[in-house]
Write a protein that holds these residues in place. Structure first.
Motif, short mmCIF file in Angstrom:
data_model
loop_
_atom_site.label_atom_id
_atom_site.label_comp_id
_atom_site.label_asym_id
_atom_site.label_seq_id
_atom_site.Cartn_x
_atom_site.Cartn_y
_atom_site.Cartn_z
N ASN A 1 2.46 8.56 10.15
CA ASN A 1 1.59 8.70 8.88
C ASN A 1 2.28 7.88 7.73
OD1 ASN A 1 -0.59 10.06 7.65
ND2 ASN A 1 0.80 11.62 6.63
N ASP A 2 3.62 8.05 7.44
CA ASP A 2 4.10 7.16 6.35
C ASP A 2 3.93 5.87 6.52
OD1 ASP A 2 5.22 9.75 5.38
OD2 ASP A 2 7.16 9.27 6.62
N HIS A 3 3.84 5.37 7.66
CA HIS A 3 3.68 3.66 7.89
C HIS A 3 2.20 3.48 7.49
CE1 HIS A 3 7.44 2.29 9.49
NE2 HIS A 3 7.67 3.36 10.21
N LEU A 4 1.34 4.20 7.86
CA LEU A 4 0.07 4.01 7.68
C LEU A 4 -0.14 3.88 6.20
CD1 LEU A 4 -1.80 6.17 10.46
CD2 LEU A 4 -1.67 3.55 10.39
N PHE A 5 0.38 4.92 5.49
CA PHE A 5 0.10 5.04 3.95
C PHE A 5 0.92 3.82 3.25
CE2 PHE A 5 -1.56 9.50 4.68
CZ PHE A 5 -2.66 9.27 3.90
N ALA A 6 1.99 3.58 3.83
CA ALA A 6 2.65 2.62 3.23
C ALA A 6 1.89 1.09 3.22
CB ALA A 6 3.92 2.21 3.77
N GLN A 7 1.19 0.72 4.34
CA GLN A 7 0.29 -0.28 4.50
C GLN A 7 -0.71 -0.20 3.60
OE1 GLN A 7 1.32 -2.98 6.10
NE2 GLN A 7 -0.62 -4.30 6.01
N LEU A 8 -1.36 1.03 3.47
CA LEU A 8 -2.64 1.10 2.65
C LEU A 8 -2.09 0.73 1.12
CD1 LEU A 8 -5.53 1.90 2.20
CD2 LEU A 8 -4.49 4.33 2.01
N GLY A 9 -0.96 1.03 0.71
CA GLY A 9 -0.30 0.71 -0.47
C GLY A 9 -0.26 -0.79 -0.75
N ARG A 10 0.27 -1.51 0.59
CA ARG A 10 0.35 -3.06 0.40
C ARG A 10 -0.98 -3.58 0.19
NH1 ARG A 10 4.60 -1.58 3.80
NH2 ARG A 10 3.43 -1.90 5.66
N LEU A 11 -1.76 -2.98 0.80
CA LEU A 11 -3.23 -3.53 0.79
C LEU A 11 -3.86 -3.37 -0.53
CD1 LEU A 11 -4.88 -2.55 4.37
CD2 LEU A 11 -4.33 -4.92 3.57
N SER A 12 -3.54 -2.39 -1.29
CA SER A 12 -4.09 -2.02 -2.68
C SER A 12 -3.33 -2.78 -3.71
CB SER A 12 -4.23 -0.70 -2.79
OG SER A 12 -2.96 -0.25 -2.96
N THR A 13 -2.52 -3.59 -3.42
CA THR A 13 -1.71 -4.55 -4.31
C THR A 13 -2.60 -5.79 -4.66
OG1 THR A 13 -0.30 -5.29 -2.92
CG2 THR A 13 0.61 -3.35 -3.80
N GLU A 14 -2.01 -6.56 -5.74
CA GLU A 14 -3.00 -7.90 -5.91
C GLU A 14 -2.26 -8.61 -5.05
OE1 GLU A 14 -3.72 -8.95 -9.78
OE2 GLU A 14 -3.92 -7.04 -10.67
N LEU A 15 -3.12 -9.38 -4.19
CA LEU A 15 -2.42 -10.42 -3.30
C LEU A 15 -3.33 -11.58 -3.28
CD1 LEU A 15 -2.32 -8.04 -0.12
CD2 LEU A 15 -0.30 -8.82 -1.62
N THR A 16 -2.77 -12.64 -3.10
CA THR A 16 -3.57 -14.12 -2.74
C THR A 16 -4.29 -13.97 -1.60
OG1 THR A 16 -1.75 -15.17 -1.31
CG2 THR A 16 -1.65 -15.12 -3.76
N PRO A 17 -5.23 -14.67 -1.41
CA PRO A 17 -6.39 -14.85 -0.26
C PRO A 17 -5.51 -14.88 0.98
CG PRO A 17 -7.38 -15.98 -1.87
CD PRO A 17 -5.93 -15.71 -2.40
N GLU A 18 -4.52 -15.71 0.97
CA GLU A 18 -3.52 -15.87 2.20
C GLU A 18 -2.52 -14.72 2.58
OE1 GLU A 18 -3.34 -17.95 -0.42
OE2 GLU A 18 -4.53 -19.44 0.29
N GLN A 19 -2.26 -13.86 1.46
CA GLN A 19 -1.33 -12.66 1.70
C GLN A 19 -2.25 -11.64 2.27
OE1 GLN A 19 0.06 -12.55 -2.29
NE2 GLN A 19 1.99 -12.87 -1.71
N ILE A 20 -3.77 -11.61 1.62
CA ILE A 20 -4.63 -10.70 2.20
C ILE A 20 -4.98 -10.87 3.44
CG2 ILE A 20 -7.14 -10.04 2.07
CD1 ILE A 20 -6.80 -10.37 -1.02
N GLU A 21 -5.04 -12.17 4.03
CA GLU A 21 -5.31 -12.38 5.46
C GLU A 21 -4.32 -11.65 6.15
OE1 GLU A 21 -6.25 -16.16 8.11
OE2 GLU A 21 -6.66 -16.31 6.29
N ALA A 22 -3.00 -12.20 5.77
CA ALA A 22 -1.88 -11.71 6.52
C ALA A 22 -1.63 -10.23 6.76
CB ALA A 22 -0.52 -12.38 5.96
N GLU A 23 -1.90 -9.71 5.56
CA GLU A 23 -1.82 -7.98 5.68
C GLU A 23 -2.95 -7.39 6.53
OE1 GLU A 23 0.47 -6.04 4.62
OE2 GLU A 23 1.78 -7.77 4.00
N VAL A 24 -4.11 -7.96 6.34
CA VAL A 24 -5.24 -7.43 7.36
C VAL A 24 -4.65 -7.66 8.95
CG1 VAL A 24 -7.63 -7.90 7.99
CG2 VAL A 24 -6.98 -7.86 5.47
N ALA A 25 -4.39 -8.75 9.11
CA ALA A 25 -3.71 -8.92 10.50
C ALA A 25 -2.79 -7.86 10.82
CB ALA A 25 -3.41 -10.26 10.57
N ARG A 26 -1.60 -7.73 9.79
CA ARG A 26 -0.76 -6.76 10.15
C ARG A 26 -1.43 -5.27 10.24
NH1 ARG A 26 4.98 -5.96 7.75
NH2 ARG A 26 5.17 -3.76 7.38
N THR A 27 -2.34 -5.10 9.43
CA THR A 27 -2.83 -3.73 9.32
C THR A 27 -3.67 -3.44 10.78
OG1 THR A 27 -3.17 -3.85 7.27
CG2 THR A 27 -4.74 -2.25 8.20
#
Length: 79
Positions: A9-35
């Motif tokens: 649960n902690d990991h899922l919410f941490a990942q949600l937090g990373r997705l809600s930060t301002e990211l470049t398109p490349e970072q978003i793509e990497a975080e979505v793959a990670r998610t």
């Protein structure tokens, strides 16, 4: 990580937090793959936990008499 569902649960919410930060398109793509990878593993963990819960309920409802019908579990309990 200790392998508890609360850790998941902690990991899922941490990942949600990373997705809600301002990211470049490349970072978003990497975080979505990670998610997606995290979600796939999380689903397997929750399916395993659900199976354990069903087994506990079955044992509670049917008692030890159910063990011979579950050979692997029955052998482990007998030892």
């Amino acid at each position: 990580m200790s392998g508890k569902l609360s850790d998941l649960n902690d990991h899922l919410f941490a990942q949600l937090g990373r997705l809600s930060t301002e990211l470049t398109p490349e970072q978003i793509e990497a975080e979505v793959a990670r998610t997606n990878a995290i979600v796939a593993v999380a689903e397997q963990i929750t399916e395993g936990a659900n199976l354990q819960l069903k087994a506990a309920k079955l044992y509670h409802d049917a008692g030890a008499g159910i063990l011979p019908m579950l050979p692997q579990i029955g052998k482990a309990v007998e030892k």
